[in-house]
Motif scaffolding. Structure first.
Motif, PDB file in Angstrom:
ATOM      1  N   LEU A   1      -0.474  79.451  50.830  1.00  0.00           N
ATOM      2  CA  LEU A   1       0.081  78.560  49.807  1.00  0.00           C
ATOM      3  C   LEU A   1      -0.599  78.827  48.456  1.00  0.00           C
ATOM      4  CD1 LEU A   1       2.131  76.147  50.101  1.00  0.00           C
ATOM      5  CD2 LEU A   1       0.152  74.646  49.966  1.00  0.00           C
TER       6      LEU A   1
ATOM      7  N   SER B   1       0.384  82.247  46.919  1.00  0.00           N
ATOM      8  CA  SER B   1       1.774  82.412  46.473  1.00  0.00           C
ATOM      9  C   SER B   1       2.183  81.419  45.379  1.00  0.00           C
ATOM     10  CB  SER B   1       2.732  82.295  47.662  1.00  0.00           C
ATOM     11  OG  SER B   1       2.547  81.062  48.323  1.00  0.00           O
ATOM     12  N   ARG B   2       1.384  80.356  45.139  1.00  0.00           N
ATOM     13  CA  ARG B   2       1.753  79.414  44.072  1.00  0.00           C
ATOM     14  C   ARG B   2       1.549  80.032  42.707  1.00  0.00           C
ATOM     15  NH1 ARG B   2       0.099  77.269  40.021  1.00  0.00           N
ATOM     16  NH2 ARG B   2      -1.919  78.238  40.427  1.00  0.00           N
ATOM     17  N   GLN B   3       2.487  79.807  41.845  1.00  0.00           N
ATOM     18  CA  GLN B   3       2.310  80.211  40.454  1.00  0.00           C
ATOM     19  C   GLN B   3       3.072  79.229  39.578  1.00  0.00           C
ATOM     20  OE1 GLN B   3       4.597  84.095  41.021  1.00  0.00           O
ATOM     21  NE2 GLN B   3       5.293  83.472  38.991  1.00  0.00           N
TER      22      GLN B   3
ATOM     23  N   GLN C   1       1.548  69.704  42.578  1.00  0.00           N
ATOM     24  CA  GLN C   1       1.997  71.098  42.436  1.00  0.00           C
ATOM     25  C   GLN C   1       1.999  71.840  43.775  1.00  0.00           C
ATOM     26  OE1 GLN C   1      -0.304  72.385  38.582  1.00  0.00           O
ATOM     27  NE2 GLN C   1       1.701  73.342  38.643  1.00  0.00           N
TER      28      GLN C   1
ATOM     29  N   HIS D   1       5.289  73.315  45.768  1.00  0.00           N
ATOM     30  CA  HIS D   1       5.376  74.710  46.223  1.00  0.00           C
ATOM     31  C   HIS D   1       5.701  74.756  47.719  1.00  0.00           C
ATOM     32  CE1 HIS D   1       4.760  78.920  46.466  1.00  0.00           C
ATOM     33  NE2 HIS D   1       3.594  78.852  47.083  1.00  0.00           N
ATOM     34  N   ASP D   2       5.052  73.901  48.474  1.00  0.00           N
ATOM     35  CA  ASP D   2       5.290  73.853  49.925  1.00  0.00           C
ATOM     36  C   ASP D   2       6.744  73.480  50.243  1.00  0.00           C
ATOM     37  OD1 ASP D   2       4.201  74.066  52.568  1.00  0.00           O
ATOM     38  OD2 ASP D   2       4.309  71.884  52.734  1.00  0.00           O
TER      39      ASP D   2
ATOM     40  N   GLY E   1       9.418  75.003  42.276  1.00  0.00           N
ATOM     41  CA  GLY E   1       8.485  75.540  41.297  1.00  0.00           C
ATOM     42  C   GLY E   1       7.994  74.410  40.407  1.00  0.00           C
ATOM     43  N   SER E   2       6.788  74.579  39.861  1.00  0.00           N
ATOM     44  CA  SER E   2       6.276  73.512  38.992  1.00  0.00           C
ATOM     45  C   SER E   2       5.351  74.092  37.933  1.00  0.00           C
ATOM     46  CB  SER E   2       5.517  72.460  39.809  1.00  0.00           C
ATOM     47  OG  SER E   2       4.247  72.958  40.192  1.00  0.00           O
TER      48      SER E   2
END
Ligand SMILES: Cc1cc2nc3c(=O)[nH]c(=O)nc-3n(C[C@H](O)[C@H](O)[C@H](O)COP(=O)(O)O)c2cc1C
Length: 170
Positions: free
Chosen positions: A4, A7-9, A99, A103-104, A108-109
């Motif tokens: 997680l 891969s979060r952006q 956030q 993402h989960d 997107g945020s």
């Protein structure tokens, strides 16, 4: 968890797809589970899907907020300055939990900083938002989390391992 985090952006371009009501409820449930100093929970969260209000919020500060006009959802995070002297820390934790949950859920945020930012030469971004949303004076706006389905074709940059130069092991 590492998957997680890798891969979060930050996502600043959104599709027109609305966010399902159950996903909005999950986001609200998640943010309310955030830890806080002495468990004071010194915060108010305002979930905004109204397009007119999203547009108005997108002008809270001159730079770094305009993409909010295209988001499907904003979560405004306000700290209660009367409940805790560390509301900044508590609200920041709530923001990142929002956030990561987004993402989960495949959303997107992006964090939009408002604390210590000005709307124009005379009023702060926090005052502008409080006025717009009719919030009490003892609240301060920490940030807004803009949320939406990422626009098709959004380039995803998988994070690489970060340098460990900021880490000391003793
Ligand atoms: C405290 C904080 C304030 C931020 N403020 C803004 C902002 O006002 N506008 C914006 O577009 N991005 C903002 N960001 C997003 C950062 O630019 C972004 O997290 C950073 O460049 C790292 O990229 P990543 O989120 O894709 O890993 C903020 C992030 C944090 C943590």
């Amino acid at each position: 968890m590492l998957d997680l985090l890798y891969s979060r952006q930050s996502i600043r371009k959104y599709s027109d797809q609305p966010i399902e009501a159950d996903k909005i409820e999950t986001l609200i449930e998640a943010v309310l589970l955030s830890p806080s100093s002495k468990n004071r929970q010194p915060w108010k969260f305002i979930a905004v899907t109204d397009k007119t209000v999203l547009k108005q919020l997108s002008t809270a500060k001159p730079n770094g907020a305009s993409f909010l006009a295209e988001a499907a959802l904003a979560i405004v995070i306000a700290g209660d300055t009367e409940k805790s002297d560390v509301w900044v820390e508590d609200c920041s934790i709530a923001a990142i939990i929002t956030q990561l949950t987004a993402h989960d859920l495949g959303l997107g945020s992006c964090w939009i900083q408002l604390r210590e930012r000005m709307h124009n030469e005379t009023i702060s971004a926090s005052e502008y938002v409080k006025d717009l949303l009719h919030l009490q004076n003892h609240l301060e706006i920490e940030c807004i989390i803009a949320i939406g389905y990422p626009k098709e074709g959004t380039k995803l940059n998988l994070k690489t391992k970060r340098t460990t130069e900021n880490v000391t092991r003793i």
